[in-house]
Write a protein that holds these residues in place. Structure first.
Motif, PDB file in Angstrom:
ATOM      1  N   MET A 163       0.863  -1.260   0.669  1.00  0.00           N
ATOM      2  CA  MET A 163       0.157   0.027   0.197  1.00  0.00           C
ATOM      3  C   MET A 163       1.194   1.012   0.316  1.00  0.00           C
ATOM      4  SD  MET A 163      -3.130   1.334  -0.140  1.00  0.00           S
ATOM      5  CE  MET A 163      -3.935  -0.690   0.309  1.00  0.00           C
ATOM      6  N   ALA A 164       1.745   0.788   0.547  1.00  0.00           N
ATOM      7  CA  ALA A 164       3.229   2.237   0.499  1.00  0.00           C
ATOM      8  C   ALA A 164       3.063   2.708  -0.701  1.00  0.00           C
ATOM      9  CB  ALA A 164       4.215   2.049   1.855  1.00  0.00           C
ATOM     10  N   SER A 165       3.632   1.325  -1.001  1.00  0.00           N
ATOM     11  CA  SER A 165       4.355   1.626  -2.777  1.00  0.00           C
ATOM     12  C   SER A 165       3.250   2.705  -3.338  1.00  0.00           C
ATOM     13  CB  SER A 165       4.850   0.202  -3.115  1.00  0.00           C
ATOM     14  OG  SER A 165       5.830  -0.460  -2.190  1.00  0.00           O
ATOM     15  N   THR A 166       2.307   1.988  -3.524  1.00  0.00           N
ATOM     16  CA  THR A 166       1.258   2.171  -4.036  1.00  0.00           C
ATOM     17  C   THR A 166       0.912   3.775  -4.434  1.00  0.00           C
ATOM     18  OG1 THR A 166       0.392   0.329  -4.245  1.00  0.00           O
ATOM     19  CG2 THR A 166      -0.818   2.122  -5.069  1.00  0.00           C
ATOM     20  N   GLY A 167       1.128   4.703  -2.878  1.00  0.00           N
ATOM     21  CA  GLY A 167       0.898   5.635  -2.621  1.00  0.00           C
ATOM     22  C   GLY A 167       1.900   6.317  -3.068  1.00  0.00           C
ATOM     23  N   LEU A 168       3.282   5.921  -2.958  1.00  0.00           N
ATOM     24  CA  LEU A 168       4.364   6.612  -3.661  1.00  0.00           C
ATOM     25  C   LEU A 168       4.722   6.416  -4.688  1.00  0.00           C
ATOM     26  CD1 LEU A 168       7.037   8.082  -2.364  1.00  0.00           C
ATOM     27  CD2 LEU A 168       8.484   5.457  -2.662  1.00  0.00           C
ATOM     28  N   GLU A 169       3.850   5.711  -5.559  1.00  0.00           N
ATOM     29  CA  GLU A 169       3.547   5.839  -7.252  1.00  0.00           C
ATOM     30  C   GLU A 169       3.129   7.078  -7.558  1.00  0.00           C
ATOM     31  OE1 GLU A 169       4.090   1.130  -8.233  1.00  0.00           O
ATOM     32  OE2 GLU A 169       2.193   2.340  -8.574  1.00  0.00           O
ATOM     33  N   VAL A 170       1.633   7.200  -7.124  1.00  0.00           N
ATOM     34  CA  VAL A 170       0.929   8.184  -6.830  1.00  0.00           C
ATOM     35  C   VAL A 170       1.175   9.235  -6.916  1.00  0.00           C
ATOM     36  CG1 VAL A 170      -1.779   9.272  -6.247  1.00  0.00           C
ATOM     37  CG2 VAL A 170      -1.165   6.373  -7.008  1.00  0.00           C
ATOM     38  N   VAL A 171       1.344   9.102  -5.922  1.00  0.00           N
ATOM     39  CA  VAL A 171       2.431  10.944  -5.293  1.00  0.00           C
ATOM     40  C   VAL A 171       3.978  11.465  -6.206  1.00  0.00           C
ATOM     41  CG1 VAL A 171       4.412  12.307  -3.402  1.00  0.00           C
ATOM     42  CG2 VAL A 171       1.908  10.747  -3.385  1.00  0.00           C
ATOM     43  N   SER A 172       4.614  10.055  -6.737  1.00  0.00           N
ATOM     44  CA  SER A 172       5.375  10.668  -7.842  1.00  0.00           C
ATOM     45  C   SER A 172       4.729  10.969  -9.298  1.00  0.00           C
ATOM     46  CB  SER A 172       6.752   9.142  -8.112  1.00  0.00           C
ATOM     47  OG  SER A 172       6.814   8.275  -6.458  1.00  0.00           O
ATOM     48  N   PHE A 173       3.566  10.406  -9.308  1.00  0.00           N
ATOM     49  CA  PHE A 173       3.016  10.177 -10.662  1.00  0.00           C
ATOM     50  C   PHE A 173       3.028  11.910 -10.891  1.00  0.00           C
ATOM     51  CE2 PHE A 173      -0.556  10.083 -13.442  1.00  0.00           C
ATOM     52  CZ  PHE A 173      -0.015   9.707 -15.130  1.00  0.00           C
ATOM     53  N   THR A 174       2.230  12.971  -9.882  1.00  0.00           N
ATOM     54  CA  THR A 174       1.452  13.814 -10.216  1.00  0.00           C
ATOM     55  C   THR A 174       2.974  14.728  -9.696  1.00  0.00           C
ATOM     56  OG1 THR A 174       0.033  12.847  -7.988  1.00  0.00           O
ATOM     57  CG2 THR A 174      -0.034  14.803  -8.018  1.00  0.00           C
ATOM     58  N   VAL A 175       3.922  14.870  -9.183  1.00  0.00           N
ATOM     59  CA  VAL A 175       5.161  15.426  -9.218  1.00  0.00           C
ATOM     60  C   VAL A 175       5.609  15.553 -10.515  1.00  0.00           C
ATOM     61  CG1 VAL A 175       7.243  15.630  -8.886  1.00  0.00           C
ATOM     62  CG2 VAL A 175       5.894  14.867  -6.749  1.00  0.00           C
ATOM     63  N   ALA A 176       5.688  14.514 -11.109  1.00  0.00           N
ATOM     64  CA  ALA A 176       6.421  13.817 -12.706  1.00  0.00           C
ATOM     65  C   ALA A 176       4.950  15.193 -13.309  1.00  0.00           C
ATOM     66  CB  ALA A 176       6.370  12.950 -13.039  1.00  0.00           C
ATOM     67  N   ILE A 177       4.131  15.219 -13.518  1.00  0.00           N
ATOM     68  CA  ILE A 177       2.156  15.900 -14.742  1.00  0.00           C
ATOM     69  C   ILE A 177       3.041  16.988 -14.331  1.00  0.00           C
ATOM     70  CG2 ILE A 177       0.302  16.738 -14.626  1.00  0.00           C
ATOM     71  CD1 ILE A 177      -0.292  13.606 -13.973  1.00  0.00           C
ATOM     72  N   LEU A 178       3.611  17.183 -12.951  1.00  0.00           N
ATOM     73  CA  LEU A 178       3.371  18.718 -12.620  1.00  0.00           C
ATOM     74  C   LEU A 178       4.538  19.928 -13.493  1.00  0.00           C
ATOM     75  CD1 LEU A 178       2.749  21.889 -10.866  1.00  0.00           C
ATOM     76  CD2 LEU A 178       3.993  20.954  -8.978  1.00  0.00           C
ATOM     77  N   GLY A 179       5.731  18.537 -13.417  1.00  0.00           N
ATOM     78  CA  GLY A 179       6.683  18.957 -13.791  1.00  0.00           C
ATOM     79  C   GLY A 179       6.198  19.227 -15.674  1.00  0.00           C
ATOM     80  N   TRP A 180       5.484  18.001 -16.120  1.00  0.00           N
ATOM     81  CA  TRP A 180       5.799  18.422 -17.009  1.00  0.00           C
ATOM     82  C   TRP A 180       5.000  20.256 -17.528  1.00  0.00           C
ATOM     83  CZ3 TRP A 180       1.103  17.923 -20.014  1.00  0.00           C
ATOM     84  CH2 TRP A 180       1.252  17.906 -21.875  1.00  0.00           C
ATOM     85  N   ILE A 181       3.630  20.091 -17.442  1.00  0.00           N
ATOM     86  CA  ILE A 181       3.065  21.170 -16.999  1.00  0.00           C
ATOM     87  C   ILE A 181       4.298  22.732 -17.261  1.00  0.00           C
ATOM     88  CG2 ILE A 181       0.783  22.945 -16.454  1.00  0.00           C
ATOM     89  CD1 ILE A 181      -0.016  20.579 -15.415  1.00  0.00           C
ATOM     90  N   LEU A 182       4.909  22.790 -16.033  1.00  0.00           N
ATOM     91  CA  LEU A 182       6.390  23.729 -16.065  1.00  0.00           C
ATOM     92  C   LEU A 182       6.600  23.456 -17.448  1.00  0.00           C
ATOM     93  CD1 LEU A 182       6.966  23.420 -12.345  1.00  0.00           C
ATOM     94  CD2 LEU A 182       5.368  25.203 -13.716  1.00  0.00           C
ATOM     95  N   GLU A 183       7.085  22.406 -17.468  1.00  0.00           N
ATOM     96  CA  GLU A 183       8.514  22.588 -19.153  1.00  0.00           C
ATOM     97  C   GLU A 183       7.503  22.688 -20.369  1.00  0.00           C
ATOM     98  OE1 GLU A 183       9.469  21.097 -22.829  1.00  0.00           O
ATOM     99  OE2 GLU A 183       7.777  20.157 -21.943  1.00  0.00           O
ATOM    100  N   LEU A 184       6.122  22.983 -20.197  1.00  0.00           N
ATOM    101  CA  LEU A 184       5.490  23.358 -21.060  1.00  0.00           C
ATOM    102  C   LEU A 184       5.606  25.399 -21.506  1.00  0.00           C
ATOM    103  CD1 LEU A 184       2.687  20.623 -21.983  1.00  0.00           C
ATOM    104  CD2 LEU A 184       4.251  21.095 -23.674  1.00  0.00           C
ATOM    105  N   VAL A 185       4.974  25.568 -19.598  1.00  0.00           N
ATOM    106  CA  VAL A 185       4.649  26.413 -19.541  1.00  0.00           C
ATOM    107  C   VAL A 185       6.298  27.444 -20.078  1.00  0.00           C
ATOM    108  CG1 VAL A 185       5.147  28.880 -17.620  1.00  0.00           C
ATOM    109  CG2 VAL A 185       2.922  26.515 -17.552  1.00  0.00           C
ATOM    110  N   ALA A 186       7.354  27.298 -19.269  1.00  0.00           N
ATOM    111  CA  ALA A 186       8.913  27.312 -19.682  1.00  0.00           C
ATOM    112  C   ALA A 186       9.242  27.494 -21.249  1.00  0.00           C
ATOM    113  CB  ALA A 186       9.645  26.833 -19.294  1.00  0.00           C
ATOM    114  N   CYS A 187       8.558  26.738 -22.096  1.00  0.00           N
ATOM    115  CA  CYS A 187       8.956  26.863 -23.888  1.00  0.00           C
ATOM    116  C   CYS A 187       7.872  27.554 -24.263  1.00  0.00           C
ATOM    117  CB  CYS A 187       8.273  25.139 -23.706  1.00  0.00           C
ATOM    118  SG  CYS A 187       8.334  25.191 -26.523  1.00  0.00           S
ATOM    119  N   VAL A 188       6.827  28.458 -23.941  1.00  0.00           N
ATOM    120  CA  VAL A 188       5.439  29.678 -24.347  1.00  0.00           C
ATOM    121  C   VAL A 188       6.658  30.212 -23.989  1.00  0.00           C
ATOM    122  CG1 VAL A 188       3.597  30.147 -24.295  1.00  0.00           C
ATOM    123  CG2 VAL A 188       4.060  27.175 -24.973  1.00  0.00           C
TER     124      VAL A 188
END
Length: 232
Positions: free
Chosen positions: A1-26
């Protein structure tokens, strides 16, 4: 269960980083005009980005113009464009791959071990996207700092806000990818192949049939095996 929660948190952090990458590109604020004089009244400011160049007036009016020809741009700007776009494409592909392999999703029925390998592949792709956005941002910042301290350059430029957004995006993408790779270790697999051969203990004479006894020879005693004496 702990690994599942850590996967979700890591996935959320990666999505936020991808959004910031698009903002920096534009954003057009990769390079901004530096003001070194003592006067605090600024008539206009020039912003330069990957796709357009803008002029900000003191009255609040902003006028932007898209770069006319890609072939007329410098090699540095063309490489920065290619890397940021490639980073965005790899990032969105990594999102889909990671979403398929998360334990909380049922997109693929490949077992727990197969899902772990899919999530690790998505994490590696996020690390690649982080490197691709980090290179042009750091490269541009290096050129801005070098030109700023060069006495031969008349128009001084400063680091724009898009560069800091790009550094934040690279950090979040790297953090999310590293956590996905580390927290999704596949479980140990069961040993394959035939089980090893084991020696079975020999049964004692008392547990099985009686041991084999050779028949007595003719003219001998069956018990002692001594010759039989005949008395007349």
């Amino acid at each position: 269960m702990a690994s599942t929660g850590l996967e979700v948190v890591s996935f959320t952090v990666a999505i936020l980083g991808w959004i910031l990458e698009l903002v920096a590109c534009v954003l057009p604020t990769w390079r901004v005009t530096a003001y070194l004089g003592k006067s605090i009244i600024v008539a206009q400011s020039t912003w330069e980005g990957l796709w357009m160049q803008c002029v900000w007036q003191a009255t609040g009016y902003v006028q932007c113009k898209v770069h006319d020809s890609m072939l007329a741009l410098s090699g540095q700007l063309q490489a920065a464009r290619a890397m940021t776009v490639l980073s965005a494409v790899i990032g969105i592909l990594a999102m889909f791959v990671t979403a398929v392999g998360l334990r909380c999703t049922t997109c693929a029925d490949v077992g727990r071990r197969g899902k772990a390998h899919i999530v690790q592949a998505g994490g590696v792709m996020l690390l690649m996207a982080s490197v691709l956005v980090l290179i042009p941002v750091s490269w541009t910042a290096h050129h801005v700092v070098r030109d700023f301290h060069d006495p031969g350059v008349q128009t001084k430029q400063d680091l724009g806000g898009a560069l800091f957004v790009g550094w934040a995006a690279a950090l979040l993408l790297a953090l999310g990818g590293a956590l996905l790779v580390c927290c999704s270790c596949p479980p140990p697999s069961a040993p394959q192949g035939r089980p090893p051969y084991t020696m079975q203990p020999l049964t004692s004479c008392s547990q099985g049939t009686a041991p084999y006894r050779a028949p007595p020879l003719a003219g001998t005693n069956g018990k002692s095996g001594q010759p039989v004496r005949e008395f007349v």
